[in-house]
Write a protein that holds these residues in place. Structure first.
Motif, PDB file in Angstrom:
ATOM      1  N   GLU A 153       0.828  -1.209   0.000  1.00 19.08           N
ATOM      2  CA  GLU A 153       0.000   0.000   0.000  1.00 19.08           C
ATOM      3  C   GLU A 153       0.861   1.258   0.000  1.00 19.08           C
ATOM      4  N   ASN A 154       1.878   1.285   0.865  1.00 16.71           N
ATOM      5  CA  ASN A 154       2.757   2.450   0.927  1.00 16.71           C
ATOM      6  C   ASN A 154       3.511   2.643  -0.370  1.00 16.71           C
ATOM      7  N   PHE A 155       3.965   1.542  -0.947  1.00 15.95           N
ATOM      8  CA  PHE A 155       4.717   1.643  -2.192  1.00 15.95           C
ATOM      9  C   PHE A 155       3.835   2.154  -3.319  1.00 15.95           C
ATOM     10  N   SER A 156       2.615   1.643  -3.397  1.00 17.80           N
ATOM     11  CA  SER A 156       1.743   2.052  -4.492  1.00 17.80           C
ATOM     12  C   SER A 156       1.292   3.497  -4.322  1.00 17.80           C
ATOM     13  N   THR A 157       1.049   3.943  -3.090  1.00 19.34           N
ATOM     14  CA  THR A 157       0.625   5.328  -2.925  1.00 19.34           C
ATOM     15  C   THR A 157       1.794   6.276  -3.136  1.00 19.34           C
ATOM     16  N   SER A 158       2.997   5.889  -2.728  1.00 19.45           N
ATOM     17  CA  SER A 158       4.125   6.793  -2.927  1.00 19.45           C
ATOM     18  C   SER A 158       4.541   6.837  -4.393  1.00 19.45           C
ATOM     19  N   SER A 159       4.312   5.745  -5.125  1.00 18.71           N
ATOM     20  CA  SER A 159       4.683   5.728  -6.528  1.00 18.71           C
ATOM     21  C   SER A 159       3.680   6.494  -7.377  1.00 18.71           C
ATOM     22  N   SER A 160       2.416   6.502  -6.953  1.00 20.53           N
ATOM     23  CA  SER A 160       1.396   7.139  -7.772  1.00 20.53           C
ATOM     24  C   SER A 160       1.444   8.653  -7.662  1.00 20.53           C
ATOM     25  N   SER A 161       1.962   9.174  -6.562  1.00 20.89           N
ATOM     26  CA  SER A 161       2.036  10.622  -6.426  1.00 20.89           C
ATOM     27  C   SER A 161       3.389  11.101  -6.942  1.00 20.89           C
ATOM     28  N   PHE A 162       3.466  11.264  -8.225  1.00 20.56           N
ATOM     29  CA  PHE A 162       4.700  11.670  -8.885  1.00 20.56           C
ATOM     30  C   PHE A 162       4.846  13.174  -8.790  1.00 20.56           C
ATOM     31  N   ALA A 163       5.903  13.622  -8.140  1.00 22.25           N
ATOM     32  CA  ALA A 163       6.148  15.052  -7.991  1.00 22.25           C
ATOM     33  C   ALA A 163       7.043  15.525  -9.125  1.00 22.25           C
ATOM     34  N   TYR A 164       6.747  16.700  -9.610  1.00 20.84           N
ATOM     35  CA  TYR A 164       7.524  17.271 -10.699  1.00 20.84           C
ATOM     36  C   TYR A 164       7.681  18.754 -10.428  1.00 20.84           C
ATOM     37  N   ASP A 165       8.906  19.211 -10.341  1.00 19.91           N
ATOM     38  CA  ASP A 165       9.186  20.617 -10.061  1.00 19.91           C
ATOM     39  C   ASP A 165       9.456  21.348 -11.373  1.00 19.91           C
ATOM     40  N   ARG A 166       8.429  21.978 -11.906  1.00 20.51           N
ATOM     41  CA  ARG A 166       8.568  22.693 -13.182  1.00 20.51           C
ATOM     42  C   ARG A 166       9.399  23.959 -13.047  1.00 20.51           C
ATOM     43  N   GLU A 167       9.402  24.531 -11.881  1.00 17.17           N
ATOM     44  CA  GLU A 167      10.100  25.795 -11.672  1.00 17.17           C
ATOM     45  C   GLU A 167      11.609  25.627 -11.519  1.00 17.17           C
TER      46      GLU A 167
END
Length: 173
Positions: A21-35
């Motif tokens: 569960e932790n792995f799937s939730t952390s993988s699904s929230s992909f952070a991207y810093d456009r700035e």
């Protein structure tokens, strides 16, 4: 006579499922810093990647193995090019926020400082090894690689400065 059934422990199952569960939730929230690419350090990293690629492709396209000094230049250029691409991915994806145990300001300072020093030595070695008498048909590529190596050195010096400022502000707090 019947044997009593063994009671199964759910610890392993629970641990495995909570890990999943932790792995799937952390993988699904992909952070991207456009700035990040709009900041000065971000632009310097992109310049390091582009110019570093020019350095090692200009040398790799020649018969550089005839001059042993170019082996050092190739090592430094390829090594730091790969690591810089790696750091760009870490910064853009904000992976550094997911691994707080790593002192990222110290890592950045050490990386950029070592890249500056070794690229400076490689640029000087490259410039000292370029000679039209040595191998005239590779001269232009080697001279251009030397020029771009000095530009990459300046970029790493700039990032070393910004890394030092970030490191110093982090250690003062």
């Amino acid at each position: 006579m019947e044997e009593p059934q063994r009671v199964r422990s759910h610890t392993v199952t629970t641990t495995a499922s909570s890990f999943a569960e932790n792995f799937s939730t952390s993988s699904s929230s992909f952070a991207y810093d456009r700035e990040f690419l709009r900041t000065v350090p971000g632009l310097l990293i992109v310049a390091e990647i582009v110019l570093g690629l020019l350095v090692w492709t200009l040398i790799a396209g020649t018969e550089y193995f005839r001059v042993p000094a170019f082996g050092w230049v190739m090592f430094v250029a390829v090594f730091y090019w790969v690591l810089t691409v790696f750091f760009l991915i870490i910064y853009i994806t904000m992976t550094y926020t997911r691994i707080p145990q790593v002192p990222w300001t110290t890592v950045g300072l050490c990386f950029n400082g070592s890249a500056f020093i070794l690229y400076l030595s490689a640029a000087v070695v490259d410039a000292a090894s370029v000679s039209p008498e040595r191998d005239s048909h590779n001269f232009n590529s080697w001279a251009a690689a030397s020029f771009f190596a000095f530009l990459v050195t300046i970029c790493y010096a700039g990032n070393t400065y910004f890394s030092f400022i970030a490191w110093r502000s982090r250690t003062i707090q």
